[in-house]
Design a protein around this motif. Structure first.
Motif, PDB file in Angstrom:
ATOM      1  N   ILE A 217       0.845  -1.198   0.000  1.00 44.66           N
ATOM      2  CA  ILE A 217       0.000   0.000   0.000  1.00 44.66           C
ATOM      3  C   ILE A 217       0.876   1.242   0.000  1.00 44.66           C
ATOM      4  O   ILE A 217       1.745   1.401   0.867  1.00 44.66           O
ATOM      5  CB  ILE A 217      -0.927   0.017   1.232  1.00 44.66           C
ATOM      6  N   THR A 218       0.657   2.125  -0.953  1.00 46.94           N
ATOM      7  CA  THR A 218       1.434   3.357  -1.017  1.00 46.94           C
ATOM      8  C   THR A 218       0.997   4.306   0.105  1.00 46.94           C
ATOM      9  O   THR A 218      -0.127   4.215   0.613  1.00 46.94           O
ATOM     10  CB  THR A 218       1.237   4.068  -2.371  1.00 46.94           C
ATOM     11  N   SER A 219       1.874   5.234   0.431  1.00 51.33           N
ATOM     12  CA  SER A 219       1.579   6.183   1.520  1.00 51.33           C
ATOM     13  C   SER A 219       0.337   7.003   1.224  1.00 51.33           C
ATOM     14  O   SER A 219      -0.446   7.332   2.125  1.00 51.33           O
ATOM     15  CB  SER A 219       2.777   7.111   1.736  1.00 51.33           C
ATOM     16  N   THR A 220       0.127   7.347  -0.065  1.00 50.79           N
ATOM     17  CA  THR A 220      -1.018   8.185  -0.425  1.00 50.79           C
ATOM     18  C   THR A 220      -2.348   7.455  -0.288  1.00 50.79           C
ATOM     19  O   THR A 220      -3.392   8.080  -0.082  1.00 50.79           O
ATOM     20  CB  THR A 220      -0.869   8.691  -1.872  1.00 50.79           C
ATOM     21  N   LEU A 221      -2.326   6.128  -0.385  1.00 50.59           N
ATOM     22  CA  LEU A 221      -3.565   5.348  -0.302  1.00 50.59           C
ATOM     23  C   LEU A 221      -3.783   4.714   1.066  1.00 50.59           C
ATOM     24  O   LEU A 221      -4.798   4.054   1.281  1.00 50.59           O
ATOM     25  CB  LEU A 221      -3.569   4.251  -1.377  1.00 50.59           C
ATOM     26  N   PHE A 222      -2.824   4.906   1.979  1.00 49.79           N
ATOM     27  CA  PHE A 222      -2.888   4.226   3.261  1.00 49.79           C
ATOM     28  C   PHE A 222      -4.185   4.517   4.010  1.00 49.79           C
ATOM     29  O   PHE A 222      -4.912   3.605   4.422  1.00 49.79           O
ATOM     30  CB  PHE A 222      -1.677   4.633   4.120  1.00 49.79           C
ATOM     31  N   ILE A 258       3.901  -5.383   8.543  1.00 52.69           N
ATOM     32  CA  ILE A 258       3.756  -4.137   9.307  1.00 52.69           C
ATOM     33  C   ILE A 258       5.098  -3.440   9.511  1.00 52.69           C
ATOM     34  O   ILE A 258       5.151  -2.220   9.700  1.00 52.69           O
ATOM     35  CB  ILE A 258       3.071  -4.413  10.663  1.00 52.69           C
ATOM     36  N   GLY A 259       6.188  -4.185   9.424  1.00 46.64           N
ATOM     37  CA  GLY A 259       7.508  -3.569   9.581  1.00 46.64           C
ATOM     38  C   GLY A 259       7.872  -2.642   8.440  1.00 46.64           C
ATOM     39  O   GLY A 259       8.819  -1.854   8.557  1.00 46.64           O
ATOM     40  N   ASN A 260       7.163  -2.707   7.315  1.00 43.55           N
ATOM     41  CA  ASN A 260       7.463  -1.849   6.170  1.00 43.55           C
ATOM     42  C   ASN A 260       6.773  -0.497   6.244  1.00 43.55           C
ATOM     43  O   ASN A 260       6.942   0.335   5.352  1.00 43.55           O
ATOM     44  CB  ASN A 260       7.022  -2.542   4.866  1.00 43.55           C
ATOM     45  N   LEU A 261       5.996  -0.273   7.293  1.00 46.17           N
ATOM     46  CA  LEU A 261       5.203   0.951   7.386  1.00 46.17           C
ATOM     47  C   LEU A 261       6.101   2.133   7.781  1.00 46.17           C
ATOM     48  O   LEU A 261       6.788   2.080   8.801  1.00 46.17           O
ATOM     49  CB  LEU A 261       4.109   0.755   8.432  1.00 46.17           C
ATOM     50  N   PRO A 262       6.110   3.211   6.990  1.00 43.33           N
ATOM     51  CA  PRO A 262       6.913   4.394   7.337  1.00 43.33           C
ATOM     52  C   PRO A 262       6.443   5.016   8.652  1.00 43.33           C
ATOM     53  O   PRO A 262       5.277   4.880   9.040  1.00 43.33           O
ATOM     54  CB  PRO A 262       6.667   5.343   6.153  1.00 43.33           C
ATOM     55  N   LEU A 263       7.327   5.738   9.329  1.00 40.52           N
ATOM     56  CA  LEU A 263       7.018   6.309  10.641  1.00 40.52           C
ATOM     57  C   LEU A 263       5.772   7.193  10.668  1.00 40.52           C
ATOM     58  O   LEU A 263       4.958   7.078  11.596  1.00 40.52           O
ATOM     59  CB  LEU A 263       8.232   7.093  11.151  1.00 40.52           C
ATOM     60  N   PRO A 264       5.555   8.084   9.684  1.00 42.99           N
ATOM     61  CA  PRO A 264       4.345   8.919   9.745  1.00 42.99           C
ATOM     62  C   PRO A 264       3.053   8.093   9.725  1.00 42.99           C
ATOM     63  O   PRO A 264       2.074   8.436  10.400  1.00 42.99           O
ATOM     64  CB  PRO A 264       4.455   9.799   8.497  1.00 42.99           C
ATOM     65  N   LEU A 265       3.060   6.999   8.985  1.00 40.41           N
ATOM     66  CA  LEU A 265       1.866   6.151   8.916  1.00 40.41           C
ATOM     67  C   LEU A 265       1.732   5.296  10.171  1.00 40.41           C
ATOM     68  O   LEU A 265       0.619   4.937  10.564  1.00 40.41           O
ATOM     69  CB  LEU A 265       1.922   5.269   7.673  1.00 40.41           C
ATOM     70  N   GLN A 266       2.860   4.981  10.792  1.00 47.99           N
ATOM     71  CA  GLN A 266       2.798   4.249  12.060  1.00 47.99           C
ATOM     72  C   GLN A 266       2.023   5.048  13.101  1.00 47.99           C
ATOM     73  O   GLN A 266       1.251   4.493  13.887  1.00 47.99           O
ATOM     74  CB  GLN A 266       4.211   3.949  12.574  1.00 47.99           C
ATOM     75  N   ALA A 267       2.218   6.372  13.092  1.00 49.79           N
ATOM     76  CA  ALA A 267       1.518   7.233  14.054  1.00 49.79           C
ATOM     77  C   ALA A 267       0.009   7.196  13.819  1.00 49.79           C
ATOM     78  O   ALA A 267      -0.783   7.148  14.772  1.00 49.79           O
ATOM     79  CB  ALA A 267       2.042   8.663  13.943  1.00 49.79           C
ATOM     80  N   LYS A 268      -0.409   7.207  12.552  1.00 44.93           N
ATOM     81  CA  LYS A 268      -1.841   7.169  12.236  1.00 44.93           C
ATOM     82  C   LYS A 268      -2.454   5.826  12.618  1.00 44.93           C
ATOM     83  O   LYS A 268      -3.576   5.769  13.132  1.00 44.93           O
ATOM     84  CB  LYS A 268      -2.047   7.450  10.748  1.00 44.93           C
ATOM     85  N   LEU A 269      -1.704   4.752  12.387  1.00 47.00           N
ATOM     86  CA  LEU A 269      -2.187   3.430  12.765  1.00 47.00           C
ATOM     87  C   LEU A 269      -2.315   3.323  14.279  1.00 47.00           C
ATOM     88  O   LEU A 269      -3.313   2.801  14.799  1.00 47.00           O
ATOM     89  CB  LEU A 269      -1.233   2.358  12.238  1.00 47.00           C
ATOM     90  N   LEU A 270      -1.324   3.829  14.993  1.00 45.54           N
ATOM     91  CA  LEU A 270      -1.347   3.774  16.449  1.00 45.54           C
ATOM     92  C   LEU A 270      -2.562   4.517  17.007  1.00 45.54           C
ATOM     93  O   LEU A 270      -3.233   4.030  17.927  1.00 45.54           O
ATOM     94  CB  LEU A 270      -0.060   4.374  17.018  1.00 45.54           C
TER      95      LEU A 270
END
Length: 462
Positions: A217-222, A258-270
């Motif tokens: 999943i690309t960052s723009t579609l996350f 899940i380890g491939n998730l960039p840090l900014p998206l990790q914050a949104k998931l959290l």
């Protein structure tokens, strides 16, 4: 009509003239009409042939009028074939006897001398009943098998090695809870199978299991993929759409890679996991969700926390329980089971008469490193089944690349007789090791797109 010509009819009566007349008439309407004067032959006939309808006389020469012999043979027929459809042949004076026989399992009766059209109508109705019985029986068998498959523990996970037994024990302990689970393991070890097994044994097993490959999943579609969107919120948003969190509501959400998730998206998931709610893209109102979370990665996620590439608070949130899947090289005793399972699957798929893997092949497979784990083994067996003419797979049937020691791999670029695939595999491995398995960074260093790197990982079983 064509379907009427498919029926198989058996007529049992000691009146040979009646049998001849009935056969001449019924042959025009049914595909097969057999006749028999001796009811003692019935067990043999029923075992050797599946009749759609059996026309059975109630009275034979040994028992002219009581119908007792007819009752006996009716019981024997139903004992041999519980779905048999029996139509009784009886005289006018024996109608009460025929009605009694229907209560004991007969389908209908015809009076002799019969009218051909009435006989035909009775047999057509009986034939439809037989087809319905067979369909119901098949559905019951399918349902029983389905229940067996569902109830059988870890039906898709093959293994009896001590390491896999520990995995099974962990699943047993955690499945019934709602604890978040993190599954660690190399590519091809079966992380999704474990996730599905946990869901299948959980209290949520009747609800949805929704899987998401975060690495694809690309960052723009996350946000759109996970949280959903409102119509018109961006160019391609042509209608309202629920995200994966909503789709998994009351069920299980499986976040793979899940380890491939960039840090900014990790914050949104959290934030979504902490609040147990999501807000669709383009909307203001949050939506509450009730999910059981299972995550998986092939990366050294604890090391990533220390290198600040994965949030520690997110790791705490997702790994209440942690399951580590062993690589295939650490569970060699499971190779015979896995190999023969895949042989059975692909022999059936490709119509090949292949029974098992030979002992010499098993020994060779157990000496191989299997960098692609079970997925590599599966693909190798499929290729071997397609190409071989042997009934038992031999070492020459299975293509396994020559195993190189780590020392030789380091010096590989200086060796003779290299091919481009060997070099490419080593470069990919080195890039992944350098970036702790981070696909995006490894792809950038190799000068590849993420999708190109994924294709190569799949091709080489990495």
């Amino acid at each position: 009509m064509k379907d009427q010509k498919l029926g198989k009819i058996l007529i049992v009566d000691d009146n040979e003239d009646l049998l001849k007349a009935a056969k001449i008439f019924l042959k025009r309407h049914f595909g097969q009409v057999d006749t028999e004067t001796n009811p003692g032959i019935l067990p043999v006939l029923i075992v050797n042939e599946s009749y759609d309808v059996i026309l059975l006389d109630m009275n034979f020469t040994k028992d002219v009028s009581s119908g007792q012999e007819g009752f006996y043979w009716l019981d024997r027929i139903l004992e041999l074939d519980s779905s048999a459809v029996v139509v009784l042949i009886t005289a006018y004076g024996d109608v009460n006897t025929a009605v009694k026989a229907i209560k004991e399992g007969a389908t209908d009766f015809v009076l002799k001398p019969w009218e051909n059209e009435k006989l035909l109508a009775t047999l057509h109705a009986a034939l439809q009943l037989r087809q319905s019985k067979l369909e119901i029986s098949e559905l019951k068998n399918q349902q029983e098998q389905l229940y067996k498959d569902i109830d059988s523990k870890f039906k898709d996970i093959i293994g009896q090695s001590p390491l896999m037994v520990k995995v099974f024990e962990t699943i047993d302990r955690v499945a019934a809870t709602d604890a978040n689970v993190l599954i660690l393991g190399e590519n091809g070890t079966g992380k999704e199978l474990i996730a599905r097994a946990i869901h299948r044994h959980s209290r949520r097993h009747r609800e949805a299991f929704v899987g998401v490959d975060l690495g694809a999943i690309t960052s723009t579609l996350f946000e759109s993929e996970l949280f959903g969107h409102k119509k018109g919120s961006f160019t391609d948003a042509k209608e309202d759409r629920a995200g994966r969190f909503e789709q998994a509501n009351k069920g299980t959400l499986f976040l793979d890679e899940i380890g491939n998730l960039p840090l900014p998206l990790q914050a949104k998931l959290l934030a979504a996991l902490q609040n147990r709610e999501v807000t669709r893209v383009g909307a203001n109102k949050p939506i509450s969700v009730n999910i059981r979370l299972i995550s998986a990665t092939n990366m050294a996620i604890h090391t990533m926390v220390y290198s600040n590439t994965f949030r520690q608070d997110l790791l705490y949130r997702i790994n209440t329980i942690e399951i580590t899947l062993p690589p295939l090289r650490d569970r060699l005793e499971d190779i015979p089971l896995l190999a023969n399972h895949f042989i059975e699957v692909y022999a059936k798929k490709y119509g090949k008469d292949i029974r098992k893997a030979g002992e010499a092949l098993i020994k060779r497979m157990q000496k191989y490193h299997w960098p692609g784990n079970i997925r590599e083994l599966q693909h190798s067996i499929e290729r071997a089944v397609i190409m071989t003419n042997h009934g038992v797979l031999q070492p020459e049937d299975l293509f396994i690349q020559k195993q190189l020691s780590p020392e030789k791999q380091e010096d590989l670029v200086s060796l003779d007789h290299l091919n481009i695939e060997d070099v490419e595999k080593i470069l990919i491995r080195k890039a992944l090791q350098k970036h702790n398995g981070h696909i995006t960074r490894a792809a950038e260093e190799l000068g590849l797109t993420r999708s190109s790197l994924y294709r190569r990982l799949e091709r080489y079983g990495l």
